[in-house]
Design a protein around this motif. Structure first.
Motif, PDB file in Angstrom:
ATOM      1  N   ASP A 156       0.950  -1.238   0.021  1.00 29.04           N
ATOM      2  CA  ASP A 156      -0.044   0.527   0.111  1.00 29.04           C
ATOM      3  C   ASP A 156       0.500   1.357   0.239  1.00 29.04           C
ATOM      4  N   ARG A 157       0.397   2.598  -0.820  1.00 29.06           N
ATOM      5  CA  ARG A 157       0.932   3.568  -0.562  1.00 29.06           C
ATOM      6  C   ARG A 157       0.461   4.628   0.773  1.00 29.06           C
ATOM      7  N   GLY A 179       6.728  -2.899   4.868  1.00 21.29           N
ATOM      8  CA  GLY A 179       6.574  -2.829   3.744  1.00 21.29           C
ATOM      9  C   GLY A 179       5.915  -1.870   2.893  1.00 21.29           C
ATOM     10  N   ALA A 180       4.914  -0.775   2.935  1.00 17.72           N
ATOM     11  CA  ALA A 180       4.347  -0.429   2.551  1.00 17.72           C
ATOM     12  C   ALA A 180       5.319   0.833   1.786  1.00 17.72           C
ATOM     13  N   VAL A 181       4.759   1.343   0.961  1.00 10.09           N
ATOM     14  CA  VAL A 181       6.187   2.062  -0.052  1.00 10.09           C
ATOM     15  C   VAL A 181       5.332   3.714   0.088  1.00 10.09           C
ATOM     16  N   TRP A 182       6.274   3.889  -0.561  1.00  4.96           N
ATOM     17  CA  TRP A 182       6.735   5.631   0.294  1.00  4.96           C
ATOM     18  C   TRP A 182       6.464   6.622  -0.702  1.00  4.96           C
ATOM     19  N   GLU A 202      -2.700   5.804  -5.817  1.00  4.99           N
ATOM     20  CA  GLU A 202      -3.911   6.068  -5.070  1.00  4.99           C
ATOM     21  C   GLU A 202      -3.100   5.464  -3.498  1.00  4.99           C
ATOM     22  N   PRO A 203      -3.256   6.594  -3.065  1.00 10.69           N
ATOM     23  CA  PRO A 203      -2.563   6.015  -1.552  1.00 10.69           C
ATOM     24  C   PRO A 203      -3.580   6.201  -0.409  1.00 10.69           C
ATOM     25  N   THR A 204      -2.967   5.196   0.148  1.00  9.85           N
ATOM     26  CA  THR A 204      -4.600   5.191   1.021  1.00  9.85           C
ATOM     27  C   THR A 204      -3.932   5.939   2.634  1.00  9.85           C
ATOM     28  N   VAL A 205      -3.371   6.364   2.679  1.00 11.29           N
ATOM     29  CA  VAL A 205      -2.817   7.043   3.802  1.00 11.29           C
ATOM     30  C   VAL A 205      -2.406   8.284   3.502  1.00 11.29           C
TER      31      VAL A 205
END
Length: 667
Positions: A156-157, A179-182, A202-205
């Motif tokens: 997730d981004r 393991g989220a993508v920054w 499409e970021p989640t946060v």
């Protein structure tokens, strides 16, 4: 310490001694390699021998880096580079690594992890804020736990709309740890520029600041954040970072204080070597900026090489590089944590409250490695400041410069006005690889106006149009062997077409970077600017598309073209040429509206130096603006060589630009 050149070569401004060479981390690494591999790298160690061995034996070199750094100890040579093709090289298959774990494994009580400086600090109204390694670990652990609680999963981004503040480092490491993508943008970017980047991924946060201070002024970004939240439907949670309005919390947002309240030791997800770490962006010369994806393992090993072997940075050092969170140098500066150094983060303008602000910062915080841009050093030179006489800079061992070519006069200014003993390194790399192609080494002399050598394990060369290596003349900067930090892929490019078009044309399997490079007979290097149309102001590469998107809606403007012209004196000229609609005039009011539109829709950095009315804008016959040929005209290239008239939709328009270039003394 300068040696006058008697053979036409540039002045030598600094020379290593056998003792200084022997004290470097590169010398220790080379001694280890000589003992383990039985290769002769010289006594004292010879940089050119090490470089030659590194590019001829990539497997051995990177196996040694992985073992020496402790990142991946004991990996056999045959498991280092199992697929050598570009693109698509396969590095260290079957291994796991986590960037955040590597960045936080040097925790110690002996020195801080972060030192935060603001404009108020440099104005004398606040003290630097230190964050210990233990505090950093616990905050990263808390933020990672919050992300897990919010349902963020590996891949997730997490997007940051943040200035260069400790919260950005904590959020990045927290995302990486699970393991989220920054991905990040600086808050001086307007809504459209941010959406051009974040909407793709499409970021989640979204971690967002309410405003920022720059050049002594406050900039409210609450409306921009609200617009981003409304336009990014995938964002499930906004984490609000207060800077200007500490008592306000956007409706439905989670406060930063709550996000890091449950301090705890981080739990690191073991990730494949090529797991995506962050998404950074190309400059968007045509169309939307490309999302460049780098991997955990490649970045970790490349930064160990760059920081420890080239920069001689390690535990006890205080590492600073002036950067925005939208520039890859922020990612690289943060990576100094990987080698155990203290990272100094600077939230503010590069020359506030005075042009010598970065030197004041270095003296105030005990910086040992001062990283900046060529534009900043040139501005200091032109202002006539003498930081070595104004501040105690005795702790500064090295100065790094990147972003654009550093002219010889600025080299001389550093050794005259800063320190005769400092090591000055000019570096050239890119967002694309999150490291350098050509750079510096404490094993080599510093010559005015030149970069010392290609960096270790970088098979860089200058090629002519026929794909032949050239010495002593300008050519395209190419890399003929893979590097572990080359992009994994572009975001939303499933078959790799855009990736191949960006770097592997016209020579399949050979990386063409888009810079002009000259390799001298002495082995030194000159980077003379971009061979494409990317803008590069103050060390930050920007896309022309952002400017066109802001200007084209203005009713009086029919067409426009912006150029970024590297000048012979080291300066940079960025004019915007506008074709006006019939009956319109380029009044002061129209110029002001054009500048305001660019500042609002793109960023203040995108605002041109001049706005100039022209009868028309020439295009190729396929409809592309003639950016590169026009730029070359203003750099003094012969018009017959700069422009292929047969490829232009209206060749007569070119004559106007030829005349403008003559009037401005380009020819």
């Amino acid at each position: 310490m300068s040696d006058a050149a008697s053979d036409g070569a540039p002045d030598v401004l600094w020379r290593p001694t056998p003792e200084s060479i022997g004290a470097t981390r590169l010398a220790a690494f080379a001694a280890r390699v000589q003992e383990r591999r039985g290769v002769d790298l010289g006594d004292p160690v010879d940089y050119d021998r090490v470089w030659r061995w590194s590019v001829e034996h990539l497997d051995e070199f990177w196996a040694e880096i992985a073992d020496w750094s402790g990142v991946l100890p004991g990996v056999p040579d045959e498991r280092v580079l199992t697929r050598r093709e570009m693109p698509g090289a396969e590095w260290f298959p079957g291994t796991t690594v986590n960037y955040a774990e590597q960045a936080l494994r040097h925790a110690t009580d002996e020195h801080p992890a972060l030192i935060a400086v603001t404009e108020e600090t440099l104005a004398g109204d606040a003290e630097p804020v230190e964050l210990t390694w233990a505090d950093l670990r616990r905050q990263v652990g808390a933020f990672a736990a919050t992300l897990r609680r919010l349902g963020v999963r590996r891949g997730d981004r997490v997007a940051g709309y943040l200035p260069n503040v400790p919260e950005a480092v904590v959020a990045f490491l927290g995302a990486a740890s699970i393991g989220a993508v920054w991905s990040s943008c600086a808050p001086d970017f307007g809504t459209r520029s941010v959406l051009d980047r974040f909407a793709q991924i499409e970021p989640t946060v979204l971690v967002a600041v309410d405003g920022y201070r720059f050049n002594g002024r406050e900039h409210d970004r609450r409306d921009v954040v609200a617009e981003l939240r409304a336009a990014l439907p995938t964002v499930q949670t906004t984490i609000a970072v207060p800077r200007l309005f500490p008592d306000e919390l956007p409706e439905g947002a989670l406060s930063w204080a709550d996000a890091v309240a449950d301090e705890q030791e981080p739990v690191f997800e073991p990730l494949p070597f090529d797991a995506p770490l962050w998404i950074v962006y190309s400059s968007g010369t045509t169309g939307l900026p490309k999302g460049i994806v780098h991997g955990h393992g490649g970045v970790v090993l490349e930064q160990w090489k760059q920081l420890a072997l080239h920069g001689d940075v390690g535990p006890g050092d205080r590492f600073y590089w002036y950067a925005s969170t939208a520039w890859i140098m922020w990612n690289i500066a943060t990576s100094a944590l990987l080698v155990g150094a203290t990272v100094v983060v600077h939230d503010g303008a590069p020359a506030y409250p005075g042009v010598d602000a970065q030197f004041a910062l270095a003296a105030r915080t005990g910086v040992t490695y001062l990283g900046t841009s060529a534009g900043y050093l040139t501005a200091c030179e032109k202002a006539g400041v003498r930081p070595g006489e104004t501040f105690d800079l005795s702790g500064v061992r090295s100065i790094g410069s990147t972003g654009s070519p550093l002219p010889a006069s600025a080299f001389r200014w550093v050794y005259d006005a800063v320190s005769r003993d400092v090591f000055l390194g000019s570096l050239s790399g890119g967002t694309d690889i999150a490291t350098g192609f050509v750079g510096s080494s404490l094993l080599l002399p510093v010559t005015a106006g030149e970069l010392q050598r290609p960096m270790l394990a970088v098979a860089a060369a200058a090629w002519d149009e026929q794909g032949r290596p050239v010495i002593g003349e300008l050519g395209e900067l190419v890399v003929t062997e893979p590097m572990p930090s080359m992009p994994l892929y572009f975001w939303a490019d499933p078959d790799g077409t855009r990736y191949r078009e960006a770097y592997f044309e016209p020579w399949p399997g050979v990386w063409r970077h888009g810079d002009w490079l000259e390799v001298t007979e002495r082995g030194t290097c000159l980077i003379t600017g971009r061979s494409d149309s990317t803008l590069n102001r103050g060390g930050v590469r920007m896309g022309t598309a952002d400017i066109y998107a802001a200007v084209e809606p203005i009713p009086e403007v029919a067409d426009c073209v912006v150029l970024g012209v590297e000048q012979r004196d080291g300066g940079y000229w960025m004019p915007l040429f506008v074709q006006l609609r019939p009956g319109a005039e380029l009044t002061d009011d129209l110029v002001a509206r054009i500048r305001k539109a660019i500042r609002t829709e793109a960023s203040p950095r995108h605002v041109p130096d001049e706005v100039i009315a022209v009868p028309g804008v020439p295009h190729t016959k396929t409809g592309k603006r003639l950016e590169v040929p026009l730029k070359r005209l203003f750099q003094g290239v012969d018009p017959q060589k700069a422009v292929n008239a047969g490829a232009v939709d209206d060749p007569a328009l070119v004559d106007h630009y030829v005349e403008l270039a003559r009037e401005r003394g380009a020819r």
